[in-house]
Structures are given as structure tokens and as C-alpha cells.
Design an enzyme around this catalytic site. Structure first.
Site, PDB file in Angstrom:
ATOM      1  N   ASP A  46      41.703  50.307  39.400  1.00  0.00           N
ATOM      2  CA  ASP A  46      40.238  50.443  39.334  1.00  0.00           C
ATOM      3  C   ASP A  46      39.553  49.883  40.576  1.00  0.00           C
ATOM      4  O   ASP A  46      38.589  50.459  41.072  1.00  0.00           O
ATOM      5  CB  ASP A  46      39.666  49.843  38.048  1.00  0.00           C
ATOM      6  CG  ASP A  46      39.977  48.384  37.808  1.00  0.00           C
ATOM      7  OD1 ASP A  46      40.841  47.824  38.510  1.00  0.00           O
ATOM      8  OD2 ASP A  46      39.358  47.789  36.906  1.00  0.00           O
ATOM      9  N   GLY A 136      44.498  39.520  28.164  1.00  0.00           N
ATOM     10  CA  GLY A 136      44.544  40.793  28.888  1.00  0.00           C
ATOM     11  C   GLY A 136      43.914  41.940  28.131  1.00  0.00           C
ATOM     12  O   GLY A 136      44.163  43.103  28.443  1.00  0.00           O
ATOM     13  N   ASP A 185      36.946  47.448  32.635  1.00  0.00           N
ATOM     14  CA  ASP A 185      36.772  46.696  31.389  1.00  0.00           C
ATOM     15  C   ASP A 185      35.357  46.829  30.834  1.00  0.00           C
ATOM     16  O   ASP A 185      35.153  47.085  29.646  1.00  0.00           O
ATOM     17  CB  ASP A 185      37.115  45.231  31.611  1.00  0.00           C
ATOM     18  CG  ASP A 185      38.570  45.026  32.006  1.00  0.00           C
ATOM     19  OD1 ASP A 185      39.342  45.993  31.931  1.00  0.00           O
ATOM     20  OD2 ASP A 185      38.924  43.896  32.385  1.00  0.00           O
ATOM     21  N   TYR A 235      45.322  37.762  41.485  1.00  0.00           N
ATOM     22  CA  TYR A 235      44.543  38.999  41.419  1.00  0.00           C
ATOM     23  C   TYR A 235      43.814  39.232  42.740  1.00  0.00           C
ATOM     24  O   TYR A 235      43.879  40.321  43.320  1.00  0.00           O
ATOM     25  CB  TYR A 235      43.540  38.885  40.259  1.00  0.00           C
ATOM     26  CG  TYR A 235      42.750  40.130  39.952  1.00  0.00           C
ATOM     27  CD1 TYR A 235      43.097  40.948  38.886  1.00  0.00           C
ATOM     28  CD2 TYR A 235      41.628  40.468  40.697  1.00  0.00           C
ATOM     29  CE1 TYR A 235      42.355  42.071  38.571  1.00  0.00           C
ATOM     30  CE2 TYR A 235      40.877  41.598  40.400  1.00  0.00           C
ATOM     31  CZ  TYR A 235      41.252  42.390  39.338  1.00  0.00           C
ATOM     32  OH  TYR A 235      40.508  43.502  39.040  1.00  0.00           O
TER      33      TYR A 235
END
Length: 392
Positions: A46, A136, A185, A235
């Protein structure tokens, strides 16, 4: 075998009970909720302008509250893994610009309040959730989107487009929680549809709803109960590596790179090669998986899921021993269609596709082979954020 999670009604009841204890003599007037999500395929794509394929879950964050006729926002959380204190108070943004601080859970709320498109008034609120924190499954997005939806109902200012709402919630996470997440998300928490997964193009922000219509199909989510954190799970490092790979290839993002392009990194930039290879092949797998589901080809869909896990493990290096154990245990059971880690990695959850007739067998084998203490959810795709009607 599978965990019986709280229903929407259960969560509303819990929130009302807590509200009545915390704010004696007051009656909540507004309730809203937003779901967590599981990504069936398409991870770490994403933020590379790529494709993702999530579905909204029946795991929810619920907020109830009312105006308090002051310039203060008072919020209580019942999330068991939230850092303390569990009650916070801060000013409305028209009085002073909000800033992140402690406790950490409140930063997500402050960010949404700060960036809400409308005039926020003082309120009292209680938040409860069935979305596991750090699992998650997008507990942070569920919190952000539920708060934004609550503020819309509280103020009557509902003119924000759904996609803009997702972007504002993402901005809150970037700026107030210091989490450089992609848009998936928040997007699925806002836009989720019952009975479907959404193929989302994270560049154009266009979504395609694809039904998950086989009544005999089980989507099994397994929480490893290994806590993960985007901030501490490399990340940001992966994001930087992808940007470096794209720049080296002369591309604005890895969305524009082909597998042949990526091959050019193999010798001089072996690490960037691995990262870029995952992103490019994962985009391809995600598009193929969506088409397979559309055609009812669950065998191909499952094979692509399993290939995705191998890529996340080997090329992107965001899996861990616990997730690998769970995926391997699921795949040992005859009839399982596919299994993979889901989300950011370094802990959290796996998602497994299997016929409902063997779901208990799959869960039993995972419990047997996994050294930790997992939690299992058998789920189906649900609708996105919404205002709720409080009981009389």
C-alpha cells in the site's frame, strides 16, 4: 476451538455500563463503531502505490458518548492492552492545538480530533474493542475511524467524503502516533462491505468489491499473540528501502517497476532487489488473486496466498518463527487452500482459507504444532464504519 468474540450488541452494552460508572448521572446520546480488518493478500504494497485485498471483520471498536457543554474532551478506554492511564482529558482544537504525548492510545484520538473537518465540541466518551491490540488486525485504524464517525454524529458535520475520511485518519496516525502506515487499514475500515473483500488500488484510491460468496468457506485468523509494533518492527526501514529501490530504478514508486526492471538491482543492490522483488510480485499476485476469487477459483487463490507468505518471509523478511510455524501447521492439513502471515509482520496474525468442514481440524493442528498460545477467529467479511442506534 475458535474464540467467541463480542458482538456489536455486547460491545455497546459494555460501553454503556462503563459510561454510567465513569460519568454518573449522564446518558450517552451517540454511538459509533468501526471494524478491524484482515488482508487476504497484498502486504507492504500500500505504501508503494500498489494493490491490497482486505476485508472488514466483525471485530469492532465501539465508542459511546455525549456532548458535555465544555471545551474539554474526556475519553475512557477499556482496551485491556492499552497503556495507562485509561482516562484522558484534553482541550478541543479551537482552544489549543493538540499534540501527541502519553498515554500512547490517546494520540490516535487526539490526531483524529485535531484533523476532523468540522468544529469539535467538548464530549465525554467510552471506547471498547474486540480488535486485539498489536495483533496486525488494524486496531489503530478501527480506533481512528470509529472516533471520526462518532464526531460526525456528535457534530452533525457529515460532509466529508469517505476516502477523505480515511486519509484524515491516516494523517492522524502519521502525525500523532508516528506510524508511517499506508492507506489500506483506514480505507477498509471506512469502506468495508458485508460479504465482500475489496481490491484497493492504493494509487488511484479506487476499490472493486468482490464477493466471498461460498457459504462453505472459512476464513480462519490465528493470532500468534506475539505482539508487534510498526514503530519497532522495521516498518519505516522497509519503507525507506522501497523508496531507495524506486529511486535507483528511476521510478516514482515500485508500482511502476516490472520484474525485469527489478532484475537490474540484483548484483549491485542485493537487499533492495529482494525488497523490490516482493513488492512487484506481490502486486501481481494480488491482482491475480482478486480475479481468481471473482471466477470462483479458490484453489488458485489459496496458492497465491501461500506464495505471498514465502515472499514476505524470504524477500521482505518481515515474518518470524511463530508465524512460519502457524502457516506450516495449517498447510499440513489436507484440504487447506492457502495460508499466510497478514499485516505488518514480526508477530501478529496469519490468515488461512479452508472449507468449513475441516476448520476444527486445522485449528487443532495449529494448536498442536505451535509452541505458543494462539487465539483463533473464524470470520466473514462485514460492513465498515457506521453510527449505531443505542438501546432505549
Amino acid at each position: 476451538m475458535a474464540f467467541n468474540f463480542s458482538t456489536e450488541q455486547d460491545l455497546v452494552k459494555e460501553a454503556l455500563e462503563v459510561f454510567n460508572k465513569e460519568f454518573i448521572g449522564q446518558v450517552p446520546e451517540i454511538a459509533a463503531c468501526a471494524p478491524g480488518r484482515v488482508n487476504l493478500i497484498g502486504d507492504h504494497t500500500d505504501y508503494n502505490d500498489g494493490f491490497v485485498f482486505p476485508m472488514a471483520l466483525p471485530l469492532l471498536t465501539v465508542i459511546v458518548g455525549k456532548k458535555n457543554d465544555t471545551d474539554k474532551c474526556v475519553v475512557v478506554t477499556e482496551a485491556k492492552d492499552a497503556d495507562k492511564p485509561m482516562k484522558v482529558e484534553f482541550s478541543v482544537p479551537t482552544k489549543e492545538t493538540l499534540a501527541p504525548g502519553k498515554p500512547k492510545w490517546a494520540n490516535y484520538i487526539k490526531g483524529v480530533v485535531q484533523y476532523f473537518r468540522g468544529t469539535v465540541v467538548g464530549f465525554n466518551a467510552v471506547i471498547v474493542t474486540s480488535v486485539p491490540i498489536g495483533g496486525g488486525l488494524s486496531s489503530s485504524a478501527a480506533l481512528e475511524v470509529s472516533v471520526y464517525t462518532f464526531l460526525e454524529a456528535l457534530t452533525g458535520e457529515t460532509g466529508t467524503m469517505k476516502k477523505d475520511k480515511a486519509l484524515l485518519c491516516q494523517k492522524a496516525e502519521h502525525e500523532f502516533a508516528n506510524m508511517p502506515c499506508g492507506i489500506m487499514d483506514q480505507f477498509i475500515s471506512v469502506m468495508g462491505q458485508s460479504g465482500t473483500a475489496l481490491l484497493i488500488d492504493c494509487r488511484s484510491m479506487q476499490e472493486t468489491a468482490i464477493p466471498i460468496s461460498d457459504p462453505e468457506l472459512a476464513v480462519i485468523i490465528t493470532n500468534s499473540n506475539v505482539k508487534r509494533s510498526l514503530a519497532s518492527s522495521a516498518y519505516a526501514e522497509r519503507l525507506e528501502q522501497c523508496q531507495s529501490a524506486a529511486k535507483t530504478l528511476g521510478k516514482s514508486s515500485l508500482r511502476d517497476a516490472s520484474e525485469n526492471d527489478v532484475e537490474g538491482l540484483r548484483e549491485k543492490h542485493p537487499l533492495l532487489y529482494k525488497r523490490a522483488k516482493h513488492v512487484v510480485t506481490e502486486n501481481s499476485r494480488t491482482e491475480q488473486a482478486a480475479e481468481a476469487l471473482k471466477q470462483g477459483d479458490l484453489k488458485t487463490f489459496g496458492e497465491l496466498m501461500t506464495a505471498s507468505h514465502e515472499s514476505l518471509k524470504t524477500d521482505y523478511e518481515v515474518s518470524c518463527t511463530e508465524l512460519d510455524e502457524l502457516v506450516a501447521a495449517a498447510l499440513e492439513v489436507d484440504g487447506v487452500l492457502g495460508s499466510r502471515m497478514t499485516g505488518g509482520g514480526f508477530g501478529g496474525c496469519t490468515v488461512t482459507l479452508a472449507p468449513k468442514t475441516i476448520a476444527d481440524k486445522v485449528i487443532e493442528n495449529m494448536k498442536k504444532k505451535y509452541k505458543g498460545k494462539p487465539t483463533f477467529y473464524i470470520t466473514e467479511p462485514c460492513e465498515g464504519a457506521r453510527v449505531l442506534t443505542l438501546p432505549e
